[in-house]
Scaffold this active site. Sequence first.
Site, short mmCIF file in Angstrom:
data_model
loop_
_atom_site.label_atom_id
_atom_site.label_comp_id
_atom_site.label_asym_id
_atom_site.label_seq_id
_atom_site.Cartn_x
_atom_site.Cartn_y
_atom_site.Cartn_z
CG HIS A 2 -45.48 29.13 3.28
ND1 HIS A 2 -45.35 28.40 4.34
CD2 HIS A 2 -44.56 30.19 3.65
CE1 HIS A 2 -44.49 28.73 5.18
NE2 HIS A 2 -44.06 30.19 4.62
CE LYS A 20 -57.82 19.99 4.29
NZ LYS A 20 -56.40 19.81 4.63
NE ARG A 21 -59.63 30.70 4.33
CZ ARG A 21 -59.50 31.86 4.31
NH1 ARG A 21 -59.02 32.50 5.42
NH2 ARG A 21 -59.83 32.89 3.37
CE LYS A 57 -56.30 24.89 1.46
NZ LYS A 57 -55.13 24.40 2.12
CB THR A 108 -49.79 22.00 9.19
OG1 THR A 108 -50.90 23.23 8.92
CG2 THR A 108 -48.29 22.59 8.87
CE LYS A 159 -51.69 22.20 13.36
NZ LYS A 159 -52.38 23.31 12.92
#
Length: 829
Positions: A372, A565-566, A571, A676, A680
């Site tokens: 992942h 998100k985290r 990110k 992901t 969504k």
Amino acid sequence: EWPIGDETTWKTALDANDVDPEDAQGVANTVVHHITTSLARQAGNMDTLAAYQATALSVRDQLIKRWNETTTYHTSRAPKRIYYLSIEWLIGRSLDNAVLNLGMRNTYEDATRKLGFNFEDLLNEERDAALGNGGLGRLAACYIDSMATLCLPGWGYGLRYNYGIFKQLLSSTGEQLEAPDPWLDRENPWEIPRLDVAYPIRFYGHVESVPNSDKAVWQGGMECLAVAYDTPIPGYATKNCANIRLWSAKPVQGFDLNSFNAGNYEASVQASSEVGNITQVLYPNDNMYAGKLLRLQQQYLWTSASLQDILRRFLKLDKPWSQLSDFICIQMNDTHPTIAIAELMRILVDEEDVPYDQAWKITTKVFAYTNHTVLPEALEKWELSLFEKLLPRHLQLIYRINYEFMGQVAKRWPNDMDRMRRMSIIEEGTPKYVRMAHLAIVGSFKVNGVAELHSQLLQSTIFRDFVEFKGRDFFTNVTNGITPRRWVLQCNPELAELVTHTLGSDQWLTNAQLLRNLLPMAEDVNFRKAWDVIKKNNKRRLADVLEEELGILVNVDSIFACQIKRMHEYKRQTLNIFAIIHRYMQIKKATPEERKKMQPWTFIFAGKAAPGYYIAKLVIRLIVNVGKVINNDLDIGDLLNVCFIPDYSVSIAEVLIPAADVSVQISTAGTEASGTSNMKLAINGALLLGTVDEIAEDAGEDQCFMFGHLADQVQQVRFNNSYNPIPLDQRSPELAEVFKYIESGVFGDAHIYESLTKTVYEHDYYLVSNDFGSYLAAQKLVDDVWANRDEWTKKAILTAFAMGDFSSDRSVQDYADGIWGVESERVPE
Ligand code: 475
């Protein structure tokens, strides 16, 4: 024939428990039954919590019936089964999802209304099962939903943490504080304790080899039990029900007192508290390896118990070990369960008398491994001394596995010491390490990445040597997906209704490709109107939450841009907040005429930082403090708002995602394995603002706002940032201005953020400065399209209805066909 007692009595009793899914009175009966018996309450003594609990117990009864039918059916059919091992299961709430999948939502809503309750209020009483950090854990939850819906014979295995991911609070100065999440303090109606299903687990101890054999005896040390708790997972529009079996650690009476704590009562009690710790708490790291002994204990307890359970089921079939892979496949969700490879070898060799070579043949046909992440800091490698202390027999087996493996490498590439050093399962050096990804590859029959680009990168970078060794076909891709049941039907019921109405059926819920048939609706004025009304309703619902929870009034006609998100440097929440500051500066400078031409934005952030991740926590602090200044600046009107929603969770995502206009996916190219939340958001009609992403290909690049350096440019730019640095004001004058503004103290004492800005001034490993200009340019394009709302709505519709490929049903079917070799086994009606 009938196994025990009187058949008629049994069957009449079983029928009496049946409920017609459309019969509200029948459902009300079962709810009231639980109110008066299970809860020992009465009509005059009720509150919404009790009503939720009784309703959940009533739904659970339905699930258990299906669960029983499914296991009975699958036992009779004896198909090949898939076992999904995941150390995280980020399920969220279960009530709404369960009644929807059972096709009983309306009936339950009716029944509870007649009993005097509002179903929505009941739903809100439920606590999230938050046994996961982020993407990896939520993926497992989507996959088990799809496994049940596709009627695959499969179970999930995990750990029953007493405390899930921590609750995130914000201090008055915007700092993240962590509080425990005692989700089991209230009884959990969704689990079935199986105190009779318990397996012994050993830690520490010593090993004695058995002369003239491959076998060894591992004894002594600390023994405990892993006890099973089952969570039934109903499929949609099927009687099939899958299961997640979670293990809880429990001390056993009588440790091996001779070898461990001989005569030392105190120490033996201490050992029992050590056992109690094992399943206490979820490790709160995402995309980050921690290397703690307790974590290895978790991994071993979970995988050993799961294997014992799986093999017990196999042994009932009375088949030879050589047929193991005809009946079971084990999918490893990342390297966390990789010790299972050595554990299966230990069971076969030491306990089942299978010769080593044969055992290895059997083992390597059973496991498949999903990677992942390519981030080096997330790759698991255990310090050898720690590993040896806890699992001495497993280390011996790993040495042997590695010895044979190195032999093969040496045979193919004689004298290539460097290759052997790179590929070895043992990393030499001081200290030495056990590389779990290498063990996972060597012990599996298939390895996959989770997106096209990610799988390519895996093969060209961290697993390159293994591609040469194993061949290309050994590695594959299975692109991630999300369940349309939770992420459209449950969280966006109005959109689901519009889709079902327009398509004339709800088949899209199990065949998401049908959504494509709605692409032409982008040109239909009435459809667009209906679409806009739904989006506006969802935005109002979110705006109400923002007002109530944060006291922030937002403009529902502004662009809702969500980055949820985290918190992680890769990110790049930094890029977003720096761009917000830049926008704020532009608004402040603008004349009233210029301001009239500007588009209003509401930026929404949510996400937790690992408790020990200093920089990520600092980013939260900056976002909150920038928000305070901007949200309270009356001069800029409602052109800009910034919200940080604390304690992000699956339940909060269910409110945020349907309300988003823009999906912010701006990680440094090549660092986010798959993502992901992007799926969504897209399927709920948010436009993608992001770095290269395979979703862009599906939605069509013209529907997206793409920017930034590409994955294959990152290395070079990164090198230059470190070794040929250009001063920041030349790399990005806009960002340099933003930093000056921060340094002027507008958002609080400038010193606070020094270590954060320093990461950009100096190495800028994640290319924030290099991508800043093009990020601003991409936002400008968003502004332009928003100005033409018709065009915007068209793009949103085209984005959403191109998402069929990203259903987790497609992903799971890909796994079933391409890796697991399992087939659908639908329970007959
Ligand atoms: C990727 N979590 C996403 C998602 O494939 C991807 C958990 C424990 C310890 C260390 N790390 C983790 C992850 O690595 C993780 O969640 N990875 C994510 O997996 C599902 O969509 O891009 O970052």
